[in-house]
Design a protein around this motif. Sequence first.
Motif, PDB file in Angstrom:
ATOM      1  N   ILE A   1      -5.989 -10.042   5.613  1.00  0.00           N
ATOM      2  CA  ILE A   1      -5.962  -8.884   6.518  1.00  0.00           C
ATOM      3  C   ILE A   1      -4.567  -8.253   6.526  1.00  0.00           C
ATOM      4  O   ILE A   1      -4.425  -7.023   6.463  1.00  0.00           O
ATOM      5  CB  ILE A   1      -6.374  -9.303   7.942  1.00  0.00           C
ATOM      6  N   LEU A   2      -3.517  -9.111   6.586  1.00  0.00           N
ATOM      7  CA  LEU A   2      -2.141  -8.612   6.601  1.00  0.00           C
ATOM      8  C   LEU A   2      -1.822  -7.858   5.309  1.00  0.00           C
ATOM      9  O   LEU A   2      -1.231  -6.762   5.340  1.00  0.00           O
ATOM     10  CB  LEU A   2      -1.163  -9.774   6.800  1.00  0.00           C
ATOM     11  N   CYS A   3      -2.209  -8.442   4.169  1.00  0.00           N
ATOM     12  CA  CYS A   3      -1.939  -7.793   2.871  1.00  0.00           C
ATOM     13  C   CYS A   3      -2.727  -6.489   2.723  1.00  0.00           C
ATOM     14  O   CYS A   3      -2.209  -5.504   2.181  1.00  0.00           O
ATOM     15  CB  CYS A   3      -2.281  -8.753   1.726  1.00  0.00           C
ATOM     16  N   LEU A   4      -3.967  -6.476   3.195  1.00  0.00           N
ATOM     17  CA  LEU A   4      -4.749  -5.237   3.166  1.00  0.00           C
ATOM     18  C   LEU A   4      -4.067  -4.146   3.992  1.00  0.00           C
ATOM     19  O   LEU A   4      -4.045  -2.974   3.587  1.00  0.00           O
ATOM     20  CB  LEU A   4      -6.159  -5.487   3.715  1.00  0.00           C
ATOM     21  N   PHE A   5      -3.496  -4.541   5.126  1.00  0.00           N
ATOM     22  CA  PHE A   5      -2.800  -3.583   5.980  1.00  0.00           C
ATOM     23  C   PHE A   5      -1.564  -3.015   5.261  1.00  0.00           C
ATOM     24  O   PHE A   5      -1.364  -1.794   5.203  1.00  0.00           O
ATOM     25  CB  PHE A   5      -2.376  -4.253   7.290  1.00  0.00           C
ATOM     26  N   ILE A   6      -0.750  -3.921   4.679  1.00  0.00           N
ATOM     27  CA  ILE A   6       0.491  -3.492   4.009  1.00  0.00           C
ATOM     28  C   ILE A   6       0.184  -2.577   2.827  1.00  0.00           C
ATOM     29  O   ILE A   6       0.747  -1.478   2.702  1.00  0.00           O
ATOM     30  CB  ILE A   6       1.302  -4.715   3.548  1.00  0.00           C
ATOM     31  N   PHE A   7      -0.727  -3.015   1.951  1.00  0.00           N
ATOM     32  CA  PHE A   7      -1.035  -2.216   0.756  1.00  0.00           C
ATOM     33  C   PHE A   7      -1.826  -0.966   1.114  1.00  0.00           C
ATOM     34  O   PHE A   7      -1.756   0.047   0.405  1.00  0.00           O
ATOM     35  CB  PHE A   7      -1.795  -3.061  -0.267  1.00  0.00           C
ATOM     36  N   GLY A   8      -2.577  -1.016   2.214  1.00  0.00           N
ATOM     37  CA  GLY A   8      -3.291   0.175   2.671  1.00  0.00           C
ATOM     38  C   GLY A   8      -2.323   1.255   3.116  1.00  0.00           C
ATOM     39  O   GLY A   8      -2.533   2.442   2.853  1.00  0.00           O
ATOM     40  N   VAL A   9      -1.234   0.850   3.776  1.00  0.00           N
ATOM     41  CA  VAL A   9      -0.213   1.804   4.233  1.00  0.00           C
ATOM     42  C   VAL A   9       0.544   2.386   3.048  1.00  0.00           C
ATOM     43  O   VAL A   9       0.690   3.606   2.905  1.00  0.00           O
ATOM     44  CB  VAL A   9       0.757   1.141   5.229  1.00  0.00           C
ATOM     45  N   THR A  10       1.050   1.507   2.161  1.00  0.00           N
ATOM     46  CA  THR A  10       1.878   1.990   1.045  1.00  0.00           C
ATOM     47  C   THR A  10       1.063   2.816   0.042  1.00  0.00           C
ATOM     48  O   THR A  10       1.566   3.783  -0.525  1.00  0.00           O
ATOM     49  CB  THR A  10       2.537   0.806   0.315  1.00  0.00           C
ATOM     50  N   SER A  11      -0.210   2.459  -0.169  1.00  0.00           N
ATOM     51  CA  SER A  11      -1.029   3.229  -1.123  1.00  0.00           C
ATOM     52  C   SER A  11      -1.452   4.579  -0.553  1.00  0.00           C
ATOM     53  O   SER A  11      -1.852   5.469  -1.305  1.00  0.00           O
ATOM     54  CB  SER A  11      -2.274   2.425  -1.521  1.00  0.00           C
ATOM     55  N   SER A  12      -1.379   4.736   0.769  1.00  0.00           N
ATOM     56  CA  SER A  12      -1.792   6.000   1.392  1.00  0.00           C
ATOM     57  C   SER A  12      -0.861   7.156   1.047  1.00  0.00           C
ATOM     58  O   SER A  12      -1.212   8.314   1.247  1.00  0.00           O
ATOM     59  CB  SER A  12      -1.860   5.833   2.919  1.00  0.00           C
ATOM     60  N   PHE A  13       0.339   6.855   0.510  1.00  0.00           N
ATOM     61  CA  PHE A  13       1.300   7.908   0.180  1.00  0.00           C
ATOM     62  C   PHE A  13       0.995   8.589  -1.159  1.00  0.00           C
ATOM     63  O   PHE A  13       1.747   9.456  -1.594  1.00  0.00           O
ATOM     64  CB  PHE A  13       2.727   7.344   0.159  1.00  0.00           C
ATOM     65  N   GLU A  14      -0.127   8.188  -1.787  1.00  0.00           N
ATOM     66  CA  GLU A  14      -0.501   8.825  -3.049  1.00  0.00           C
ATOM     67  C   GLU A  14      -0.686  10.332  -2.863  1.00  0.00           C
ATOM     68  O   GLU A  14      -0.251  11.133  -3.682  1.00  0.00           O
ATOM     69  CB  GLU A  14      -1.811   8.215  -3.573  1.00  0.00           C
ATOM     70  N   GLY A  15      -1.301  10.738  -1.759  1.00  0.00           N
ATOM     71  CA  GLY A  15      -1.538  12.149  -1.510  1.00  0.00           C
ATOM     72  C   GLY A  15      -0.282  12.926  -1.185  1.00  0.00           C
ATOM     73  O   GLY A  15      -0.240  14.147  -1.313  1.00  0.00           O
ATOM     74  N   VAL A  16       0.757  12.240  -0.742  1.00  0.00           N
ATOM     75  CA  VAL A  16       2.005  12.887  -0.350  1.00  0.00           C
ATOM     76  C   VAL A  16       2.937  13.105  -1.538  1.00  0.00           C
ATOM     77  O   VAL A  16       3.660  14.102  -1.610  1.00  0.00           O
ATOM     78  CB  VAL A  16       2.717  12.039   0.727  1.00  0.00           C
ATOM     79  N   LEU A  17       2.901  12.170  -2.484  1.00  0.00           N
ATOM     80  CA  LEU A  17       3.882  12.163  -3.570  1.00  0.00           C
ATOM     81  C   LEU A  17       3.908  13.459  -4.373  1.00  0.00           C
ATOM     82  O   LEU A  17       4.991  14.021  -4.629  1.00  0.00           O
ATOM     83  CB  LEU A  17       3.616  10.986  -4.510  1.00  0.00           C
ATOM     84  N   ASN A  18       2.728  13.925  -4.802  1.00  0.00           N
ATOM     85  CA  ASN A  18       2.705  15.145  -5.627  1.00  0.00           C
ATOM     86  C   ASN A  18       3.357  16.319  -4.914  1.00  0.00           C
ATOM     87  O   ASN A  18       4.186  17.045  -5.495  1.00  0.00           O
ATOM     88  CB  ASN A  18       1.261  15.510  -5.989  1.00  0.00           C
TER      89      ASN A  18
END
Length: 533
Positions: A22-39
């Motif tokens: 659950i903790l790892c899903l939370f961490i990677f869920g947050v960091t992967s959410s920046f995909e839409g912001v990067l471009n």
Amino acid sequence: MNKKEVNVTLKWVLKNLNPWMILCLFIFGVTSSFEGVLNGYILGYIPRLNVKDGNSLIAFYIAAVLSYLTVYVSLFLFSLLMQKAIQTLNEKIKGIYFRANFASSFNNPNLDSSEVLNNMTSISKQIEEKYFEPLLLLFQSLMTVISSTVVVLMTNPVLGLIYLALSFMSLLPSYMGKEKMKIKTDMWSHSNSNFLAITRDLFAGRFEITNFGVKKLFMQKFDHSLHDEEQRYYQLNAFQYVLQFISWLFAILITLTPIFIGLWMAKNNILGVTVSTILTLTLTADHVVGGFRQLTNFETQIQSTEGIRKISWTETKTDQKIAQPVADNKLVVENLSVKRGDREIFKNLSLSLNENDKMIITGPSGVGKSTLLNAIAGYIPIEMGDVKFGGHKLKYSDFVFISQNIWLFAGTIRENLSLLQNFTDEELVASLKKVGLYKELGSKALDFEIKEQGSNLSGGQAQRLAVARGLLRHKKIFLLDEITSSLDHQNADEVHRLIYQLPSIVIEVAHNFNKKIAQENNVKIFNLAQNTK
């Protein structure tokens, strides 16, 4: 009877997942959410670069690569963890569903294993695709909305709000057409159900339809139902295209209007808006709306599974211990009454059998012989009455129930006889010898491989193996339901001679039986029709 229920909710999901997962899903869920912001951020930063400064370009390149790498590695790990979480949850839900059906089957003897398997596969797949996956992805989408919104507002609060306000207008067509879409979907679903029902009915009655010369009339009914179903489907899709066309018209305004406003602000040097600002907002704001669309879609999917996520069943307590001797080995059936709907099968029926007594229950077909045996075993509900053995209520550990369809599975004689319990080979061999199977199956009888459904054993061998199971566990009662109906006379007589010598109470339901062998063994005859008038 013990009523149980499992409600698959967010709380249930969190309870059945490892805290570290659950903790790892939370961490990677947050960091992967920046995909839409990067471009939007990186492309928007390009106009501000000093293309003549090589060090700045290299630093920008390295920072961009590291940012993309972090996001995509996080997205990869989140996807892997999500699949592992779904595997864990699928194992739990399938296990619960099977155990629920296994327990409930005692109240539904006609429950088919293929039906259970199909339902288990279908329901678990629906829960996986429309609950587990959307639930996990919903968090990631929520993080995308939050991160994109923060970047939009930080880039330029005023122009950012304009972008967001106009972007949310793209949701209006689907929102405004939501109710009408639901109506059209329901109309098509109803029409489709009618069409399928008519198709099944016509195919089932194809012989009668042909015999009575009414094929033309029924084909007209079929064609009318088919046209109605296809017309409803066309109307549903046509309305979707109308909504899509309106969305395209909105898209023109939503895409170009904020860019025009941004360029006008940049021209007049208002609030520090630049081309870089416009690029960042144009590429980022869309992810906010896209994220909301996903959230709405996931929520709809989750709600659609509400009915199938509640699994309830009634569990009958069973005693798996080997039967122990009792003070009085007497089976007493007192005032037993059974109904099926409004139909009374029998009423106030009583029986009494002493230790080692043998009885045949006979009577015409449909009178309720098998129903009586199932009622004594506790496999079907009774209206009133008691079944007692040795002074206590009859338990599953007291008896063995054998029907003409013996349950055998692919495995050795040892496994089919012991049913995976711990018995010594000496005990197993002794029980095989008592039923005359040991020599028939060769020198290594316990290692004899039974094929699926016992296809390489004769009917008589399968019946005797079932009897051996009861003898191995020192069962004091044998309940037998038409066990020789599919055997030839010689094999049937052989099985009967065996069961009439068992050191146990035997109650056998039989439509036809060898009266001479029954008389020789002092078997009581109970005619159900005569005793229930």
